[in-house]
Structure formats: C-alpha cells, structure tokens
Design an enzyme around this catalytic site. Structure first.
Site, PDB file in Angstrom:
ATOM      1  CE  LYS A   1     -56.086  12.279   6.074  1.00 15.93           C
ATOM      2  NZ  LYS A   1     -56.511  11.199   5.158  1.00 15.93           N
TER       3      LYS A   1
ATOM      4  CB  SER B   1     -60.465  11.714   4.837  1.00 13.93           C
ATOM      5  OG  SER B   1     -59.266  11.000   4.592  1.00 13.93           O
TER       6      SER B   1
ATOM      7  CB  SER C   1     -58.895   9.688   1.788  1.00 15.27           C
ATOM      8  OG  SER C   1     -60.150   9.431   2.339  1.00 15.27           O
TER       9      SER C   1
END
Lengths: 493, 95
Positions: A78, A156, A180
């Site tokens: 990420k 997210s 998330s």
C-alpha cells in the site's frame, strides 16, 4: 497448472521449496499480470527492477535451503508504507515526489523474510475514504463486475484488494483505521485481518489517526494472512505503542478444530434497513460455525451505535495533528508563491493545493473539535464513549466469548461515482460494523462467505480477543472452509 | 450547534488551509452535517468514565536518555522543496 500469479502464498511457498517453480518465474508472472491490468489502476508505482533482484536473491536462498515462509513471494505494498527510494505518497498530491530515505518496519520485515516487492498500491488519500475515490492517482477499480458499471474495490486499501482479487500479486499489505482492510477485502472477495493495536509497528507508515491505525495482510486465504502476519508482526523500539510480546506461529494455530469455542452474535449489529442478503449471510455464518462445533450465544454491545460518531471525532482530531507536518518545508509539495507572500501564505496555499477535499474536511473537523471551548464537549466526550465501547467488548469476552461474528459491510460493492452526491456521512456508514474494532483495539478479520443475488462477494467479520490472532485465524479458517468460497472475478480488464 | 461562514473561516485559518470566500458557505454546510452526526454523543451517559488514553493497558517504554541517531543532514534535506547551504529555506519570517 494454473497461472503462477494465481497461486496462494502457501501453495507457492511449498512449490518454491520443492524447487518446482522459481521466484523469478513467479515474479515475472505477477509483473506481467500487473502490467496488463492498468484498467484496474491498482498498482500506481511499479518496481520491476527491485522485484527481479529480490526474486534472484530469494532463489539463491531457496537453493541454500535457508528459506523463511515468505521467501520469493511477490507482494504489493500500500502506498501508505514508506519504502526507501520508492515513491510513497499516501495517494496525496502533497507528497508528490517524496522518496523516503528509510524503510517502514513492516516492509523491512517482509524483505528480511525474503518477500519480493512488485510496487505500490492505490488507496484513498491518507487512508481517508471507503471507495478509493479520494486518491490523487484516480480510483482503483474492483475486478468484480456484473453489469456495465465499474465498481469500487472499497477503501482505503482499495488497490490492495483489487490487486489480490485480480491475481496481480500473491498478497498485499493494507492498513486499517476504521475498516480499511476489512471493507475492501469484503468488496473484493478476499481475506484481510486487522491485528490487535500494537501487534504491528506503525513506524514508517504515514500516520492518519495514531491511536487507531494498524497494518495487516490482505490475501487469498486465511492461511496466507496467517503467514504474512507472522512476518509483519513484532515488537519495534521505534514505535512506543508496539507491543513487546512474542509473535506466535499463526499458521500453526490453524488446527481446524473450533469445537467448544463460544461465538457471540451481537444483537446491536442487526441494523434497521440492513439488506436481507446480508442478514441471511450472517445467519448462514452462524449455522456454519455451529455445525463446526462452536457454541453460539447472543451478546450485547450496547454502545455500538455511538462508534461511528466517536470515530468521526477522534480520527479527524488525530489527523489534524498528524497532518500538520505537511507544511511545504521539509518534504513534498510547496505552492508557488508570489512576491509579498510570507510563511503563513506558504502554509495555507501549499495545504490548499496539496490536500484533496475529504482530507481538508477531516483536518478542519479535527481542528474544530480540538479548539478552545469545544475540546471537552467533543474530544473528551468521544474519548469517554470510546472507553465505554471497549468496556462492552471486555464484558463480552469476560463472559467467556472467544470470538464475535458480524457482517463486514452493510452492502456489497457499489458503483464508482454513485456516492458523489451523497453527504459525507453516507460514505462513513460503510464502516459501521468495522469501526468498533479499531476503537477497542481488537483484532478483526473479514472472510469472503458468499455472493449476493447479482453475483458480488460479501464478507463476514470475526472479532477476537486482544493479541489472540492465532485463535481468531483458526475460527476464520473454519468459517472459510464451511463457506467454501472459491469464486473469482471473470477477467474483463 | 450551527456553524456559520465566520466560524468556518476561523477553522480554516487555524488549520492553515486557504479556503476561497465563495467556498465557505458549502464548507460550513458540510461541517454542520458532520457535527449533526457527532451530536449523538451528547446523549451517552459518561458520568464517572475516564477518557481513554491508551487502548491497550500498557505503560510506554522508557529508554536511556542518550543520542542514538544523527549526522544525516543530506538525507534529511533530500526531500525538501527548497534546501540551501544545509538548511530548509522558507520565505522571510522576520523583517
């Protein structure tokens, strides 16, 4: 044999150790898959040279017989994780051009374990969002598609979910502040665990809300998440909130035996207006765990409905403080200034240009709830309600419950752009079942458990006792086996 | 509690984010939506409850007070938008 990039981490590990495949081949398959998936916009910075070099080194280690479980396994990271020399911009314009001089503890541990970095993955800006639509890179797209609409992979960690579901990598890192990891995992039909607060070091992960943020793995199975978490977790002197506890062998905890375990069903999670399909899935999950020999009990978590409002005081408050560092002085973007502009104009213009709308909104809400006159009414009150939310869980666990079963999300993946006209609170409701877990600092995992009527994946969430991820993963593995979810999105990208 | 454009402008100033005057009304309206949602917390009985400081019952670790890092000027400045002669450069602060 299936495509190499479609393998699980466990399967690839065994094949690598048996020398049936090489990490170089596995890595090349993932790089090719990722390059051919630009329509998903999951990877936003590729690192093929690093990947190839790491794969070669991993193959040498495997040849020497010195191969930890993740040796040679290609992963996506990420964009929130700082990776040395590689763009790490939290999907924000304000960190454009930022190349960290250091490596986050979690990614450093993964590379030490022999993992291979394919590149950086899309996400909501500063991890603030539930649809990946706040990203400066543009939205990531869910590989699941049932009509002409392009669907959100959630957020997210949307790029991580899309990349794993589309077999662009074997596993990915995510972070979870209010849901998330778990919400995108549910939307994309994969598995993701948010460990107990303190299990993984936060050092080198761009901070959003420090008392809630945790890193965790996103993968194709519970076993894969157990393997990855084992490598990511552990005490780190560089994070004062990192727990100084031994990391158990999470994979060894997957005995498949949950007989006699007690699973709680919290009545407050039966929300008004919850779609029938979600309710039915939840009931099926309960039956599956009962069939596996678990004892099912009804439990009460009375402060559940206050979790989201509590979160939307605390998370913005912490964000407003954490994001004060983006001042145009030390790193990232600085606005062009005109003659006469002083340092205040520099701050204000830089931050207006560098942050997207949702991030600005949360910084300002946080500023407001922390401002003189409102600190007690909002911030301190929210911290007290948080204590009550945690107490609810403490009491349930003290009564002998081992894990709690809930839906992961109140719906399946929705269309990109569909929430554009909705007010911000409508988007926040995505996290209604997941946010309590962050507030209480507990481990939570989402397991894909079925498809809705249109053919989109739905997830069930299990919540465990603090620092008992092994036990939680074992219950999750039992649910996974009973649900038998094997569907994959048909390739259209 | 309702936020007007003056309050919205004050919050934007405190947060050091430039907001154009034309955008203040929409911003104030969004604040009101979010604060309206947060208002629910007022109905919770928090009498005698201590505000949470740390979610895990742990005492922050202490370490010996000694220098463990440093001497990395070039690396620290490497990402600065404007670095000169070993310093971060900013617009003139003092006349």
């Amino acid at each position: 044999m299936t495509d190499l990039n479609a393998m699980t981490i466990a399967g690839a590990r065994d094949a690598l150790r048996r020398r049936e495949i090489t990490s170089a081949e596995l890595t090349a398959a993932c790089l090719t898959a990722a390059e051919g998936a630009s329509a998903l916009n999951a990877f936003v910075h590729m690192t093929p040279e690093t990947a190839t070099a790491q794969a070669e080194a991993a193959d040498a280690r495997l040849a020497d017989g010195d191969a930890p479980p993740l040796c040679g396994i290609p992963l996506g990271i990420k964009d929130l994780f700082c990776t040395r020399g590689v763009a790490s911009q939290a999907a924000s314009r304000i960190l454009e051009g930022f190349r960290p001089e250091y490596e986050s503890t979690v990614t450093a541990r993964l590379w030490d374990a022999g993992a291979v970095m394919l590149g950086k993955l899309n996400m909501d800006e500063f991890a603030m969002g539930s649809s990946n639509e706040t990203s400066v890179y543009g939205e990531a797209v869910n590989p699941w598609k049932v009509d002409e609409r392009r669907l959100t992979p959630g957020g997210s960690s949307g790029g991580s979910a899309a990349a794993v579901a589309a077999d662009l990598c074997l596993g990915a890192t995510g972070t979870d502040t209010g849901g998330s990891i778990r919400q995108p995992a549910a939307f994309a039909g994969i598995t993701g665990i948010k460990p107990t607060y303190g299990r993984c070091s936060r050092w080198g992960i761009v901070a959003f809300a420090s008392s809630l943020d945790q890193a965790g793995p996103m993968g194709k199975s519970v076993r894969d998440c157990a393997i990855m978490l084992g490598a990511m977790a552990g005490h780190d002197p560089l994070d004062s909130t990192s727990a100084d506890l031994p990391v158990p062998d999470f994979e060894a905890a997957l005995t498949g035996d949950i007989r006699g375990r007690t699973i709680g069903i919290p009545r407050e999670y039966r929300m008004e207006g919850m779609p029938g399909e979600i309710d039915a899935l939840w009931t099926r999950g309960r039956e599956m765990l009962a069939d596996a020999g678990a004892k099912i009990v009804d439990v009460s978590l009375p402060h559940t409905k206050y979790a989201l409002p509590t979160y939307y005081v605390l998370a913005p408050a912490e964000a407003s403080s954490n994001l004060a560092r983006y001042d145009g002085v030390r790193f990232g973007h600085r606005a062009d200034l005109v003659p006469g502009d002083g340092v205040t104009e520099m701050y204000e213009k830089t931050r207006a240009e560098g942050f997207g709308d949702e991030v600005k909104r949360r910084i300002m809400i946080g500023t407001y709830v922390l401002s003189a006159g409102f600190y007690d009414a909002y911030y301190n009150r929210a911290r007290k309600v948080r204590a009550l939310i945690k107490r609810d869980f403490d009491q349930v666990f003290a009564a002998g419950v081992d894990a709690i079963l809930t839906p992961t999300t109140p719906s399946a993946a929705f269309g990109l752009g569909e929430m554009a006209e909705a007010d911000p609170v409508q988007m926040y409701l995505n996290d209604v079942f997941t946010v309590t877990v962050n507030l209480a600092g507990l481990p939570g995992i989402s397991v894909p458990a079925g498809l809705d009527g249109r053919g989109l994946p739905l997830g069930l969430q299990l919540i465990g006792r603090p620092f008992e991820e092994g036990d939680l993963l074992n219950v999750a593995a039992s649910l996974e086996r009973a649900a038998g979810f094997v569907e994959k999105p048909a390739r259209w990208w | 509690m309702s936020i007007d454009t003056t309050t919205a402008a004050r919050v934007a100033k405190l947060a050091r984010i430039r907001v154009e005057p034309d955008d203040l009304e929409a911003l104030a309206s969004e604040f009101n939506t979010i604060l309206g949602f947060i208002e629910q917390l007022a109905e919770v009985d928090v009498e005698g409850v201590e505000p949470m400081v740390s979610v895990t019952p742990q005492r922050l670790k202490r370490r010996e007070d000694k220098v463990t890092d440093g001497g990395q000027q070039a690396r620290i400045l490497s990402n600065a938008p404007d670095a000169r002669e070993g310093f971060f450069a900013v617009p003139k602060v003092v006349e």
